[in-house]
Design a protein around this motif. Structure first.
Motif, PDB file in Angstrom:
ATOM      1  N   TYR A 156       7.483  35.010  45.934  1.00  0.00           N
ATOM      2  CA  TYR A 156       7.983  33.771  45.365  1.00  0.00           C
ATOM      3  C   TYR A 156       7.075  33.400  44.196  1.00  0.00           C
ATOM      4  CZ  TYR A 156      10.616  33.129  49.716  1.00  0.00           C
ATOM      5  OH  TYR A 156      11.470  33.286  50.783  1.00  0.00           O
ATOM      6  N   LYS A 181       9.254  23.696  41.424  1.00  0.00           N
ATOM      7  CA  LYS A 181       9.490  24.127  42.801  1.00  0.00           C
ATOM      8  C   LYS A 181       9.216  25.616  42.953  1.00  0.00           C
ATOM      9  CE  LYS A 181      14.462  24.923  42.331  1.00  0.00           C
ATOM     10  NZ  LYS A 181      15.800  24.556  42.848  1.00  0.00           N
ATOM     11  N   VAL A 182       9.120  26.023  44.188  1.00  0.00           N
ATOM     12  CA  VAL A 182       8.904  27.424  44.523  1.00  0.00           C
ATOM     13  C   VAL A 182      10.241  28.161  44.400  1.00  0.00           C
ATOM     14  CG1 VAL A 182       8.133  28.993  46.326  1.00  0.00           C
ATOM     15  CG2 VAL A 182       7.062  26.746  46.098  1.00  0.00           C
ATOM     16  N   PHE A 210       3.357  33.730  45.277  1.00  0.00           N
ATOM     17  CA  PHE A 210       3.138  33.740  46.720  1.00  0.00           C
ATOM     18  C   PHE A 210       3.813  34.949  47.345  1.00  0.00           C
ATOM     19  CE2 PHE A 210       1.144  29.712  47.406  1.00  0.00           C
ATOM     20  CZ  PHE A 210       1.663  28.848  46.456  1.00  0.00           C
ATOM     21  N   PHE A 264      13.435  24.062  56.958  1.00  0.00           N
ATOM     22  CA  PHE A 264      11.988  23.987  57.112  1.00  0.00           C
ATOM     23  C   PHE A 264      11.421  22.843  56.267  1.00  0.00           C
ATOM     24  CE2 PHE A 264      11.605  28.251  58.943  1.00  0.00           C
ATOM     25  CZ  PHE A 264      12.727  28.892  58.447  1.00  0.00           C
ATOM     26  N   TYR A 304       7.699  22.498  54.442  1.00  0.00           N
ATOM     27  CA  TYR A 304       6.410  23.100  54.149  1.00  0.00           C
ATOM     28  C   TYR A 304       5.537  22.059  53.460  1.00  0.00           C
ATOM     29  CZ  TYR A 304       7.711  27.979  55.159  1.00  0.00           C
ATOM     30  OH  TYR A 304       8.075  29.157  55.780  1.00  0.00           O
ATOM     31  N   GLN A 336       2.173  21.502  50.969  1.00  0.00           N
ATOM     32  CA  GLN A 336       1.327  22.167  49.986  1.00  0.00           C
ATOM     33  C   GLN A 336       0.240  21.200  49.531  1.00  0.00           C
ATOM     34  OE1 GLN A 336       2.882  23.298  46.018  1.00  0.00           O
ATOM     35  NE2 GLN A 336       1.990  25.326  46.356  1.00  0.00           N
ATOM     36  N   SER A 347      -4.915  22.523  47.313  1.00  0.00           N
ATOM     37  CA  SER A 347      -5.329  23.931  47.256  1.00  0.00           C
ATOM     38  C   SER A 347      -4.153  24.868  46.994  1.00  0.00           C
ATOM     39  CB  SER A 347      -5.994  24.320  48.580  1.00  0.00           C
ATOM     40  OG  SER A 347      -5.054  24.172  49.649  1.00  0.00           O
ATOM     41  N   ARG A 348      -2.930  24.349  47.081  1.00  0.00           N
ATOM     42  CA  ARG A 348      -1.684  25.060  46.781  1.00  0.00           C
ATOM     43  C   ARG A 348      -1.291  26.108  47.819  1.00  0.00           C
ATOM     44  NH1 ARG A 348      -0.576  26.236  40.569  1.00  0.00           N
ATOM     45  NH2 ARG A 348       1.548  26.211  41.385  1.00  0.00           N
ATOM     46  N   GLN A 349      -1.927  26.093  48.985  1.00  0.00           N
ATOM     47  CA  GLN A 349      -1.404  26.927  50.086  1.00  0.00           C
ATOM     48  C   GLN A 349      -0.037  26.394  50.509  1.00  0.00           C
ATOM     49  OE1 GLN A 349      -4.920  25.776  52.454  1.00  0.00           O
ATOM     50  NE2 GLN A 349      -4.829  27.886  53.172  1.00  0.00           N
ATOM     51  N   MET A 350       0.780  27.225  51.105  1.00  0.00           N
ATOM     52  CA  MET A 350       2.060  26.812  51.662  1.00  0.00           C
ATOM     53  C   MET A 350       1.941  26.855  53.184  1.00  0.00           C
ATOM     54  SD  MET A 350       4.213  26.071  49.266  1.00  0.00           S
ATOM     55  CE  MET A 350       5.838  26.237  49.962  1.00  0.00           C
ATOM     56  N   LEU A 362       3.530  25.875  56.889  1.00  0.00           N
ATOM     57  CA  LEU A 362       4.735  25.480  57.617  1.00  0.00           C
ATOM     58  C   LEU A 362       4.438  24.256  58.471  1.00  0.00           C
ATOM     59  CD1 LEU A 362       7.657  26.103  58.532  1.00  0.00           C
ATOM     60  CD2 LEU A 362       6.649  27.498  60.360  1.00  0.00           C
ATOM     61  N   PHE A 374       7.668  20.231  50.710  1.00  0.00           N
ATOM     62  CA  PHE A 374       8.881  20.914  50.278  1.00  0.00           C
ATOM     63  C   PHE A 374       9.825  21.105  51.453  1.00  0.00           C
ATOM     64  CE2 PHE A 374       7.854  22.010  45.980  1.00  0.00           C
ATOM     65  CZ  PHE A 374       6.486  22.176  45.945  1.00  0.00           C
ATOM     66  N   LEU A 433      14.057  31.973  51.257  1.00  0.00           N
ATOM     67  CA  LEU A 433      13.886  30.526  51.267  1.00  0.00           C
ATOM     68  C   LEU A 433      14.334  29.939  49.930  1.00  0.00           C
ATOM     69  CD1 LEU A 433      10.412  30.337  53.007  1.00  0.00           C
ATOM     70  CD2 LEU A 433      12.536  29.376  53.894  1.00  0.00           C
ATOM     71  N   PHE A 444      13.997  26.370  48.026  1.00  0.00           N
ATOM     72  CA  PHE A 444      13.182  25.159  48.130  1.00  0.00           C
ATOM     73  C   PHE A 444      13.763  24.019  47.313  1.00  0.00           C
ATOM     74  CE2 PHE A 444       9.288  26.498  50.268  1.00  0.00           C
ATOM     75  CZ  PHE A 444       9.356  27.875  50.184  1.00  0.00           C
ATOM     76  N   GLY A 445      13.477  22.796  47.764  1.00  0.00           N
ATOM     77  CA  GLY A 445      13.690  21.624  46.937  1.00  0.00           C
ATOM     78  C   GLY A 445      12.534  21.456  45.969  1.00  0.00           C
ATOM     79  N   LYS A 446      12.617  20.411  45.135  1.00  0.00           N
ATOM     80  CA  LYS A 446      11.594  20.197  44.108  1.00  0.00           C
ATOM     81  C   LYS A 446      10.325  19.565  44.651  1.00  0.00           C
ATOM     82  CE  LYS A 446      14.577  19.974  40.069  1.00  0.00           C
ATOM     83  NZ  LYS A 446      15.005  19.206  38.883  1.00  0.00           N
TER      84      LYS A 446
END
Lengths: 114, 114
Positions: free
Chosen positions: A35, A42-43, A91, B35, B37, B39, B42-45, B47, B91, B102, B104-106
């Protein structure tokens, strides 16, 4: 808990250069994804990979992009000739047992194109 | 094609209060998953919670719960007893189709204030 590992965490590359982003999915996972997230947006899905081949790709995933699972553990994304607009967070994600299971994400690679 | 809409770009809540983040989606799939998610900076995703569309019961995970309205195609996230560490971008995402990619929304930027 097993993790998805991505390297490098930050990559700076000159426009026009090739770049390879690396991912080590969770060991017993079978489905792999890339991704992209442009800063502040957005992702977006790029590509999914299963059984050593691409199972789906988005419009973003043009001929400049390729994916590979060269050795049964690594999963790589190659961008052949980078453009300024390729600057983003990339990602990697993986899932196991079934594609309907939650995807586990790596921490991402921040790609900066100069 | 799937679409996910998050109409609240930013929200804020006081520590220990409850907040609800909205999400609507559109899908042609009969079998799908939803889902949330998280973020952090640190920008990790990460769950947060997962809902299977064929289950009527709303998913819960500790302080996080969803209100899944299938007919209305609505999937909101409720965070109870908000903590400073909940400050992040959230997200909403849809997964379905043959590859369960997946969408995603914004995102909604949630700030928890002390």
């Amino acid at each position: 808990e097993p993790e998805v590992t991505q390297t490098p965490s930050h990559q700076v590359t000159q426009m026009g250069q090739e770049v390879i982003l690396r991912c080590v999915p969770i060991s017993n996972h079978l489905y792999f994804y890339w991704y992209r997230q442009i800063l502040g947006q957005k992702v977006e899905f790029l590509v999914s990979f299963y059984n050593n081949e691409i199972s789906e790709k988005s419009e973003i995933f043009d001929d400049q992009f390729s994916v590979e699972r060269p050795d049964g553990s690594n999963f790589t994304l190659k961008i052949r000739s980078t453009k300024l607009e390729d600057s983003a967070m990339y990602f990697c994600a993986s899932t196991g047992r079934g594609r309907n299971q939650p995807q586990h994400f790596g921490d991402g690679t921040r790609l900066s194109i100069l | 094609a799937q679409t996910v809409t998050q109409s609240q770009p930013e929200m804020s809540v006081q520590e220990a209060e409850t907040v609800t983040l909205s999400c609507t989606y559109d899908t042609s799939e009969s079998n799908y998953y939803l889902f949330w998610y998280k973020q952090p900076p640190s920008r990790q995703m990460i769950l947060v919670i997962r809902q299977e569309a064929y289950k009527q019961q709303n998913a819960t995970e500790n302080r996080f719960s969803v209100n899944f309205q299938k007919a209305a195609k609505s999937f909101s996230l409720k965070i109870s007893d908000s903590q400073l560490g909940d400050t992040a971008m959230y997200f909403c995402a849809h997964s379905g189709g043959s590859n369960y990619k997946l969408t995603f929304g914004k995102g909604t930027l949630l700030t928890v204030n002390p």
